[in-house]
Motif scaffolding. Sequence first.
Motif, mmCIF file in Angstrom:
data_model
loop_
_atom_site.group_PDB
_atom_site.id
_atom_site.type_symbol
_atom_site.label_atom_id
_atom_site.label_comp_id
_atom_site.label_asym_id
_atom_site.label_seq_id
_atom_site.Cartn_x
_atom_site.Cartn_y
_atom_site.Cartn_z
ATOM 1 N N PRO A 5 -11.080 -1.194 -1.588
ATOM 2 C CA PRO A 5 -12.229 -0.271 -1.512
ATOM 3 C C PRO A 5 -11.869 1.209 -1.605
ATOM 4 O O PRO A 5 -12.617 1.982 -2.208
ATOM 5 N N THR A 6 -10.724 1.630 -1.045
ATOM 6 C CA THR A 6 -10.439 3.080 -1.142
ATOM 7 C C THR A 6 -9.969 3.460 -2.541
ATOM 8 O O THR A 6 -10.171 4.600 -2.969
ATOM 9 N N GLY A 7 -9.365 2.507 -3.267
ATOM 10 C CA GLY A 7 -9.057 2.756 -4.680
ATOM 11 C C GLY A 7 -10.358 2.940 -5.436
ATOM 12 O O GLY A 7 -10.496 3.842 -6.284
ATOM 13 N N GLY A 48 -7.467 -8.420 0.437
ATOM 14 C CA GLY A 48 -7.671 -8.350 1.892
ATOM 15 C C GLY A 48 -9.077 -7.935 2.288
ATOM 16 O O GLY A 48 -9.375 -7.845 3.479
ATOM 17 N N TYR A 49 -9.953 -7.670 1.327
ATOM 18 C CA TYR A 49 -11.280 -7.125 1.651
ATOM 19 C C TYR A 49 -12.417 -7.990 1.130
ATOM 20 O O TYR A 49 -13.533 -7.495 0.976
ATOM 21 N N LEU A 50 -12.146 -9.252 0.861
ATOM 22 C CA LEU A 50 -13.199 -10.082 0.273
ATOM 23 C C LEU A 50 -14.400 -10.203 1.210
ATOM 24 O O LEU A 50 -15.550 -10.126 0.785
ATOM 25 N N GLY A 53 -9.877 2.212 6.294
ATOM 26 C CA GLY A 53 -8.637 2.960 6.077
ATOM 27 C C GLY A 53 -8.825 4.459 6.023
ATOM 28 O O GLY A 53 -7.857 5.200 6.079
ATOM 29 N N ILE A 54 -10.094 4.937 5.899
ATOM 30 C CA ILE A 54 -10.262 6.393 5.769
ATOM 31 C C ILE A 54 -11.302 6.922 6.762
ATOM 32 O O ILE A 54 -12.075 6.166 7.341
ATOM 33 N N ARG A 55 -11.265 8.230 6.924
ATOM 34 C CA ARG A 55 -12.218 8.903 7.817
ATOM 35 C C ARG A 55 -13.632 8.841 7.260
ATOM 36 O O ARG A 55 -13.811 8.686 6.051
ATOM 37 N N CYS A 66 -4.836 3.036 -3.311
ATOM 38 C CA CYS A 66 -4.024 2.869 -2.096
ATOM 39 C C CYS A 66 -3.552 1.436 -1.890
ATOM 40 O O CYS A 66 -2.406 1.186 -1.575
ATOM 41 N N ASP A 67 -4.471 0.474 -2.034
ATOM 42 C CA ASP A 67 -4.076 -0.920 -1.745
ATOM 43 C C ASP A 67 -4.902 -1.906 -2.561
ATOM 44 O O ASP A 67 -5.679 -1.503 -3.439
ATOM 45 N N ARG A 68 -4.733 -3.200 -2.250
ATOM 46 C CA ARG A 68 -5.258 -4.243 -3.133
ATOM 47 C C ARG A 68 -6.568 -4.851 -2.634
ATOM 48 O O ARG A 68 -6.932 -4.712 -1.481
ATOM 49 N N ALA A 115 -7.993 12.175 -3.782
ATOM 50 C CA ALA A 115 -7.452 11.138 -2.898
ATOM 51 C C ALA A 115 -8.338 10.948 -1.677
ATOM 52 O O ALA A 115 -8.973 11.900 -1.188
ATOM 53 N N CYS A 116 -8.366 9.718 -1.177
ATOM 54 C CA CYS A 116 -9.070 9.430 0.066
ATOM 55 C C CYS A 116 -8.242 9.923 1.246
ATOM 56 O O CYS A 116 -7.020 9.971 1.183
ATOM 57 N N VAL A 117 -8.953 10.266 2.337
ATOM 58 C CA VAL A 117 -8.284 10.892 3.477
ATOM 59 C C VAL A 117 -8.381 9.996 4.711
ATOM 60 O O VAL A 117 -9.472 9.748 5.223
ATOM 61 N N GLY A 118 -7.227 9.514 5.162
ATOM 62 C CA GLY A 118 -7.153 8.782 6.429
ATOM 63 C C GLY A 118 -6.447 9.669 7.428
ATOM 64 O O GLY A 118 -7.039 10.594 7.984
ATOM 65 N N THR A 119 -5.155 9.441 7.639
ATOM 66 C CA THR A 119 -4.382 10.392 8.455
ATOM 67 C C THR A 119 -4.265 11.716 7.712
ATOM 68 O O THR A 119 -3.974 12.737 8.301
ATOM 69 N N ALA A 120 -4.396 11.704 6.410
ATOM 70 C CA ALA A 120 -4.237 12.839 5.497
ATOM 71 C C ALA A 120 -2.792 13.004 5.033
ATOM 72 O O ALA A 120 -2.493 13.926 4.267
ATOM 73 N N SER A 165 0.816 -1.224 0.000
ATOM 74 C CA SER A 165 0.000 0.000 0.000
ATOM 75 C C SER A 165 0.844 1.265 0.000
ATOM 76 O O SER A 165 2.056 1.222 0.191
ATOM 77 N N LEU A 166 0.143 2.385 -0.140
ATOM 78 C CA LEU A 166 0.818 3.694 -0.108
ATOM 79 C C LEU A 166 1.420 3.973 1.259
ATOM 80 O O LEU A 166 2.280 4.837 1.395
ATOM 81 N N LYS A 167 0.991 3.228 2.277
ATOM 82 C CA LYS A 167 1.507 3.431 3.627
ATOM 83 C C LYS A 167 2.938 2.954 3.771
ATOM 84 O O LYS A 167 3.588 3.284 4.759
HETATM 85 C C1 LIG Z 1 -6.771 1.587 2.495
HETATM 86 C C2 LIG Z 1 -6.389 3.011 2.704
HETATM 87 N N1 LIG Z 1 -6.692 3.931 1.794
HETATM 88 C C3 LIG Z 1 -6.384 5.230 1.980
HETATM 89 C C4 LIG Z 1 -5.725 5.660 3.093
HETATM 90 C C5 LIG Z 1 -5.446 7.130 3.251
HETATM 91 O O1 LIG Z 1 -4.134 7.448 3.506
HETATM 92 P P1 LIG Z 1 -3.659 8.630 4.443
HETATM 93 O O2 LIG Z 1 -3.512 8.074 5.820
HETATM 94 O O3 LIG Z 1 -2.335 9.019 3.861
HETATM 95 O O4 LIG Z 1 -4.646 9.720 4.409
HETATM 96 C C6 LIG Z 1 -5.380 4.722 4.038
HETATM 97 C C7 LIG Z 1 -4.716 5.101 5.260
HETATM 98 O O5 LIG Z 1 -4.467 4.306 6.141
HETATM 99 C C8 LIG Z 1 -5.710 3.348 3.848
HETATM 100 O O6 LIG Z 1 -5.389 2.399 4.745
#
Ligand SMILES: Cc1ncc(COP(=O)(O)O)c(C=O)c1O
Length: 439
Positions: free
Chosen positions: A265-267, A301-303, A219-221, A296-298, A182-187, A42-44
């Motif tokens: 899902p966040t992709g 892991g979310y089936l 993964g996101i807010r 962000c990820d694959r 982009a989706c926002v988690g920690t940002a 993932s992008l993390k």
């Molecule tokens: C699946 C997924 N998508 C998007 C994000 C958003 O990333 P960010 O924390 O940089 O805002 C995260 C963050 O954990 C995530 O886990």
Amino acid sequence: MRYDSVIEAIGDTPLVRISPAVHGLRNIDLYAKLEMLNPFGSLKDRAAWNMVRHGLAGARERGETVVELSSGNTAKALALIAGIHGLPFKSVTNRMRIPETRELLLLLGAEIEELPGQSECLDPHDTEDPLTVFHRQLNQPGGAHLHTDQYFNARNTEAHATGTGPEIIADLDGRAPDWFIACVGTAGSSTGVARALRAHDPNVRVVGLVGQKSDFIPGIRTADEVQEVGIFDPATYGTIEAVSSEEAIDGMVTLLRRCGLLAGPTGGAAYFGAVRHLRPLDAGLTGRRTAVFIVCDRAEGYLGYVRQRRPELFGRPPGRNSVATLTDTEIRTAPVIDVADAQKWIEERRPLVIDLRGPFAYAALHIEASVNIVDELFEELVRGGLPFGKGQPVLLACPVGEQSARYAALLTRMGHPDVRSLAGGIIAWRDAGAPLVRD
Ligand SMILES: Cc1ncc(COP(=O)(O)O)c(C=O)c1O
């Protein structure tokens, strides 16, 4: 490509154009930044490595544990990096809702501590939230841990300001895109990329995406959590828009079935949110424009997450009895009971008390003689019919009474005459000084 360590493979991810035949935009070239192709998935990976690398040598000398408040990708990347460097890793979270992530973290050797709170994201307005309390304690000096502190650590943002953002510009032949979505988690990722793009071209428009109120996209807010905390600053975004889990899955299915992208899902949320935002703007354009969103990820892991919400995608009949089908009126009129009356009811009628929280939170403190059925599992049980007879009184409890109210509404719709939701949940029960036991 030859490396001394897999860590060197972080970054330099592809930017792939989505076919206009799929998204239907006529004047906008839409690109996906494939962050799911980072080595830990993932992008993390970028943020995790940038936050932890300076502290690794000292942590080893002092025998410290790497600790992060994460229920997903940051924990995964940190667990792997810690393992490479011979350090233990501990993940602390208010509930790990994706079972595959929990299993994978355990397989990676991580320790998991789940707290009895609600949100995955720190809530600065709730100073008593267990995650906030834990976060405060972690930041006091003298602990035997290396806390990477992703919600506040400027190195999280920096990883994307110096990596992800400049890579996008380089792949667009030295130009910033007109839109970045982009989706926002920690940002960290959206803030860092936005900073790099705007330094290149101040006119870049940034769209932040969050989950819809009371919905869950892992993964996101959610829209309830769009408040300033740590590195999240609403001013980064020209607009912040909400995506439902349904829409995220629709986007995910398009990326999977039409674009060859194994997106999670966040992709999917980012693709859906991008096309929805751009479509009305596209029609009025005269020249060509460019937009970039992040995958962000694959998917793998979310089936379970997708199956629960969209069983028909797996060849199963769609769920009639699902909380997703409740109306606002049904939720508002769900039968609830306050703590004092619930205590009397338990004495007099001995209802079956079902605690819908995660197993770690339940083990830490629960109502005596209650049974623990995690909400995801409870939803599966309800889908197959009522998991108990209609003559059985039932008291449902969750962290703050929101989830339990939904299930109380659902069971009422299904003809259960005597089900109630504990108002304010286990937190209200605890605050009222009512007895709780631990395993
Ligand atoms: C699946 C997924 N998508 C998007 C994000 C958003 O990333 P960010 O924390 O940089 O805002 C995260 C963050 O954990 C995530 O886990």
